[in-house]
Design a protein around this motif. Structure first.
Motif, PDB file in Angstrom:
ATOM      1  N   ALA A  59      -0.045  30.682  39.423  1.00 41.36           N
ATOM      2  CA  ALA A  59       0.466  29.513  40.123  1.00 41.36           C
ATOM      3  C   ALA A  59      -0.404  28.295  39.826  1.00 41.36           C
ATOM      4  CB  ALA A  59       0.508  29.782  41.632  1.00 41.36           C
ATOM      5  N   GLY A  60       0.271  27.176  39.612  1.00 44.41           N
ATOM      6  CA  GLY A  60      -0.425  25.948  39.247  1.00 44.41           C
ATOM      7  C   GLY A  60      -0.546  25.730  37.758  1.00 44.41           C
ATOM      8  N   GLY A  61      -0.222  26.758  36.987  1.00 50.69           N
ATOM      9  CA  GLY A  61      -0.314  26.661  35.545  1.00 50.69           C
ATOM     10  C   GLY A  61       0.896  26.006  34.908  1.00 50.69           C
ATOM     11  N   SER A  62       0.919  26.011  33.578  1.00 56.38           N
ATOM     12  CA  SER A  62       1.978  25.355  32.818  1.00 56.38           C
ATOM     13  C   SER A  62       2.504  26.271  31.716  1.00 56.38           C
ATOM     14  CB  SER A  62       1.455  24.065  32.173  1.00 56.38           C
ATOM     15  OG  SER A  62       0.988  23.152  33.144  1.00 56.38           O
ATOM     16  N   LEU A  63       3.757  26.070  31.382  1.00 59.83           N
ATOM     17  CA  LEU A  63       4.375  26.745  30.247  1.00 59.83           C
ATOM     18  C   LEU A  63       5.308  25.765  29.554  1.00 59.83           C
ATOM     19  CD1 LEU A  63       5.366  30.295  31.586  1.00 59.83           C
ATOM     20  CD2 LEU A  63       3.669  29.796  29.818  1.00 59.83           C
ATOM     21  N   LEU A  64       5.530  25.991  28.274  1.00 61.07           N
ATOM     22  CA  LEU A  64       6.464  25.179  27.511  1.00 61.07           C
ATOM     23  C   LEU A  64       7.510  26.107  26.909  1.00 61.07           C
ATOM     24  CD1 LEU A  64       7.350  22.513  26.166  1.00 61.07           C
ATOM     25  CD2 LEU A  64       5.829  23.093  24.259  1.00 61.07           C
ATOM     26  N   LEU A  65       8.769  25.904  27.297  1.00 63.36           N
ATOM     27  CA  LEU A  65       9.874  26.660  26.720  1.00 63.36           C
ATOM     28  C   LEU A  65      10.522  25.828  25.613  1.00 63.36           C
ATOM     29  CD1 LEU A  65      11.651  28.101  29.890  1.00 63.36           C
ATOM     30  CD2 LEU A  65       9.677  28.983  28.636  1.00 63.36           C
ATOM     31  N   SER A  66      10.972  26.514  24.567  1.00 58.97           N
ATOM     32  CA  SER A  66      11.659  25.859  23.462  1.00 58.97           C
ATOM     33  C   SER A  66      13.013  26.521  23.245  1.00 58.97           C
ATOM     34  CB  SER A  66      10.840  25.978  22.173  1.00 58.97           C
ATOM     35  OG  SER A  66       9.553  25.437  22.328  1.00 58.97           O
ATOM     36  N   GLU A  90      18.650  14.954  34.218  1.00 60.23           N
ATOM     37  CA  GLU A  90      18.924  15.366  35.592  1.00 60.23           C
ATOM     38  C   GLU A  90      18.165  16.648  35.872  1.00 60.23           C
ATOM     39  OE1 GLU A  90      23.059  15.983  36.447  1.00 60.23           O
ATOM     40  OE2 GLU A  90      22.704  16.237  38.602  1.00 60.23           O
ATOM     41  N   TYR A  91      17.621  16.755  37.080  1.00 66.14           N
ATOM     42  CA  TYR A  91      16.812  17.910  37.444  1.00 66.14           C
ATOM     43  C   TYR A  91      17.241  18.470  38.793  1.00 66.14           C
ATOM     44  CZ  TYR A  91      13.708  16.186  33.783  1.00 66.14           C
ATOM     45  OH  TYR A  91      13.194  15.756  32.581  1.00 66.14           O
ATOM     46  N   ALA A  92      17.071  19.779  38.947  1.00 68.45           N
ATOM     47  CA  ALA A  92      17.238  20.385  40.262  1.00 68.45           C
ATOM     48  C   ALA A  92      16.139  19.859  41.180  1.00 68.45           C
ATOM     49  CB  ALA A  92      17.147  21.901  40.158  1.00 68.45           C
ATOM     50  N   GLU A  93      16.445  19.710  42.449  1.00 68.37           N
ATOM     51  CA  GLU A  93      15.460  19.198  43.397  1.00 68.37           C
ATOM     52  C   GLU A  93      14.198  20.047  43.417  1.00 68.37           C
ATOM     53  OE1 GLU A  93      17.007  15.709  44.322  1.00 68.37           O
ATOM     54  OE2 GLU A  93      15.207  16.478  45.310  1.00 68.37           O
ATOM     55  N   SER A  94      14.360  21.342  43.215  1.00 68.89           N
ATOM     56  CA  SER A  94      13.232  22.266  43.307  1.00 68.89           C
ATOM     57  C   SER A  94      12.215  22.092  42.185  1.00 68.89           C
ATOM     58  CB  SER A  94      13.736  23.713  43.323  1.00 68.89           C
ATOM     59  OG  SER A  94      14.472  23.993  42.144  1.00 68.89           O
ATOM     60  N   VAL A  95      12.613  21.441  41.099  1.00 69.41           N
ATOM     61  CA  VAL A  95      11.695  21.284  39.957  1.00 69.41           C
ATOM     62  C   VAL A  95      11.379  19.830  39.656  1.00 69.41           C
ATOM     63  CG1 VAL A  95      12.642  23.398  38.961  1.00 69.41           C
ATOM     64  CG2 VAL A  95      13.444  21.179  38.115  1.00 69.41           C
ATOM     65  N   LYS A  96      12.029  18.919  40.367  1.00 67.21           N
ATOM     66  CA  LYS A  96      11.848  17.498  40.103  1.00 67.21           C
ATOM     67  C   LYS A  96      10.381  17.110  40.280  1.00 67.21           C
ATOM     68  CE  LYS A  96      15.485  15.243  41.242  1.00 67.21           C
ATOM     69  NZ  LYS A  96      16.545  14.532  41.992  1.00 67.21           N
ATOM     70  N   GLY A  97       9.856  16.386  39.300  1.00 69.90           N
ATOM     71  CA  GLY A  97       8.457  15.984  39.345  1.00 69.90           C
ATOM     72  C   GLY A  97       7.512  16.977  38.717  1.00 69.90           C
ATOM     73  N   ARG A  98       7.994  18.192  38.459  1.00 69.65           N
ATOM     74  CA  ARG A  98       7.140  19.225  37.857  1.00 69.65           C
ATOM     75  C   ARG A  98       7.622  19.621  36.465  1.00 69.65           C
ATOM     76  NH1 ARG A  98       7.035  24.124  40.018  1.00 69.65           N
ATOM     77  NH2 ARG A  98       9.142  24.004  40.920  1.00 69.65           N
ATOM     78  N   PHE A  99       8.926  19.606  36.236  1.00 68.01           N
ATOM     79  CA  PHE A  99       9.505  19.996  34.948  1.00 68.01           C
ATOM     80  C   PHE A  99      10.030  18.757  34.225  1.00 68.01           C
ATOM     81  CE2 PHE A  99      10.929  24.628  36.098  1.00 68.01           C
ATOM     82  CZ  PHE A  99       9.656  24.892  36.583  1.00 68.01           C
ATOM     83  N   THR A 100       9.958  18.805  32.903  1.00 64.62           N
ATOM     84  CA  THR A 100      10.493  17.711  32.086  1.00 64.62           C
ATOM     85  C   THR A 100      11.248  18.301  30.898  1.00 64.62           C
ATOM     86  OG1 THR A 100       8.625  16.276  32.662  1.00 64.62           O
ATOM     87  CG2 THR A 100       9.967  15.640  30.761  1.00 64.62           C
ATOM     88  N   ILE A 101      12.451  17.803  30.683  1.00 62.04           N
ATOM     89  CA  ILE A 101      13.230  18.221  29.513  1.00 62.04           C
ATOM     90  C   ILE A 101      13.084  17.176  28.423  1.00 62.04           C
ATOM     91  CG2 ILE A 101      15.369  17.150  30.368  1.00 62.04           C
ATOM     92  CD1 ILE A 101      16.898  19.508  29.122  1.00 62.04           C
ATOM     93  N   SER A 102      12.939  17.642  27.192  1.00 65.89           N
ATOM     94  CA  SER A 102      12.836  16.714  26.074  1.00 65.89           C
ATOM     95  C   SER A 102      13.493  17.345  24.850  1.00 65.89           C
ATOM     96  CB  SER A 102      11.374  16.366  25.777  1.00 65.89           C
ATOM     97  OG  SER A 102      10.677  17.507  25.328  1.00 65.89           O
ATOM     98  N   ARG A 103      13.673  16.553  23.812  1.00 67.64           N
ATOM     99  CA  ARG A 103      14.317  17.082  22.616  1.00 67.64           C
ATOM    100  C   ARG A 103      13.686  16.495  21.368  1.00 67.64           C
ATOM    101  NH1 ARG A 103      20.379  15.792  23.161  1.00 67.64           N
ATOM    102  NH2 ARG A 103      20.529  15.854  20.895  1.00 67.64           N
ATOM    103  N   ASP A 104      13.700  17.267  20.292  1.00 70.06           N
ATOM    104  CA  ASP A 104      13.240  16.830  18.980  1.00 70.06           C
ATOM    105  C   ASP A 104      14.423  17.030  18.042  1.00 70.06           C
ATOM    106  OD1 ASP A 104      12.184  16.543  16.417  1.00 70.06           O
ATOM    107  OD2 ASP A 104      10.239  17.347  17.008  1.00 70.06           O
ATOM    108  N   ILE A 105      15.117  15.926  17.727  1.00 69.83           N
ATOM    109  CA  ILE A 105      16.327  16.037  16.916  1.00 69.83           C
ATOM    110  C   ILE A 105      16.019  16.571  15.531  1.00 69.83           C
ATOM    111  CG2 ILE A 105      18.168  14.707  15.822  1.00 69.83           C
ATOM    112  CD1 ILE A 105      18.245  12.944  18.285  1.00 69.83           C
ATOM    113  N   ALA A 106      14.888  16.177  14.959  1.00 66.90           N
ATOM    114  CA  ALA A 106      14.519  16.620  13.612  1.00 66.90           C
ATOM    115  C   ALA A 106      14.345  18.135  13.553  1.00 66.90           C
ATOM    116  CB  ALA A 106      13.245  15.927  13.162  1.00 66.90           C
ATOM    117  N   MET A 150       7.026  22.805  31.803  1.00 69.19           N
ATOM    118  CA  MET A 150       6.917  23.261  33.188  1.00 69.19           C
ATOM    119  C   MET A 150       5.472  23.181  33.650  1.00 69.19           C
ATOM    120  SD  MET A 150       9.562  26.481  33.140  1.00 69.19           S
ATOM    121  CE  MET A 150       8.479  27.503  32.136  1.00 69.19           C
ATOM    122  N   ASN A 151       5.224  22.340  34.626  1.00 69.67           N
ATOM    123  CA  ASN A 151       3.887  22.161  35.175  1.00 69.67           C
ATOM    124  C   ASN A 151       3.870  22.537  36.653  1.00 69.67           C
ATOM    125  OD1 ASN A 151       2.825  20.993  32.719  1.00 69.67           O
ATOM    126  ND2 ASN A 151       3.918  19.115  33.246  1.00 69.67           N
TER     127      ASN A 151
END
Length: 123
Positions: free
Chosen positions: A14-21, A60-76, A84-85
């Protein structure tokens, strides 16, 4: 046919971070709208986040993750990410990448799904 492949799940305290791709093949990536959902045993799959960057909108984010999760994209790289933080034990779930040619919303998932990746957060 769109094919989505996720990676990056794992176990964290808990308190850690992960990055999903999630990498998409089979369609011009810039034409896809993408999002993330998650599911725990015995519960329905729930919306986490969706992005329409590059399409003139915001994410757009679910309320439960707002402020902690960020979605991004790399088109290339034809890849979207879920940063996820400040993870909590209640974030434990299988996370699925989702996409289609329309905007993903909490009540409208796309047709295409990845295989899912497990995220486990221990207290």
């Amino acid at each position: 046919q769109v094919h989505l492949v996720e990676s990056g799940g794992g176990s964290v305290q808990a308190g850690g971070s992960l990055l999903l791709s999630c990498t998409a093949t089979g369609r011009t990536f810039s034409s896809l709208f993408m999002g993330w959902f998650r599911q725990t045993p015995g519960k329905e799959r729930e919306f986490v986040a969706a992005g329409i960057e590059g399409h003139g909108g915001s994410s757009e984010y679910a309320e439960s993750v707002k402020g902690r999760f960020t979605i991004s994209r790399d088109i290339a790289k034809s890849t979207i990410y879920l940063h996820m933080n400040s993870l909590k034990p209640e974030d434990t779930a299988v996370y699925y990448c989702n996409g289609d040619d329309f905007i993903i919303t909490p009540i409208r998932a796309g047709t295409y799904w990845g295989q899912g990746t497990q995220v486990t957060v221990s207290s």
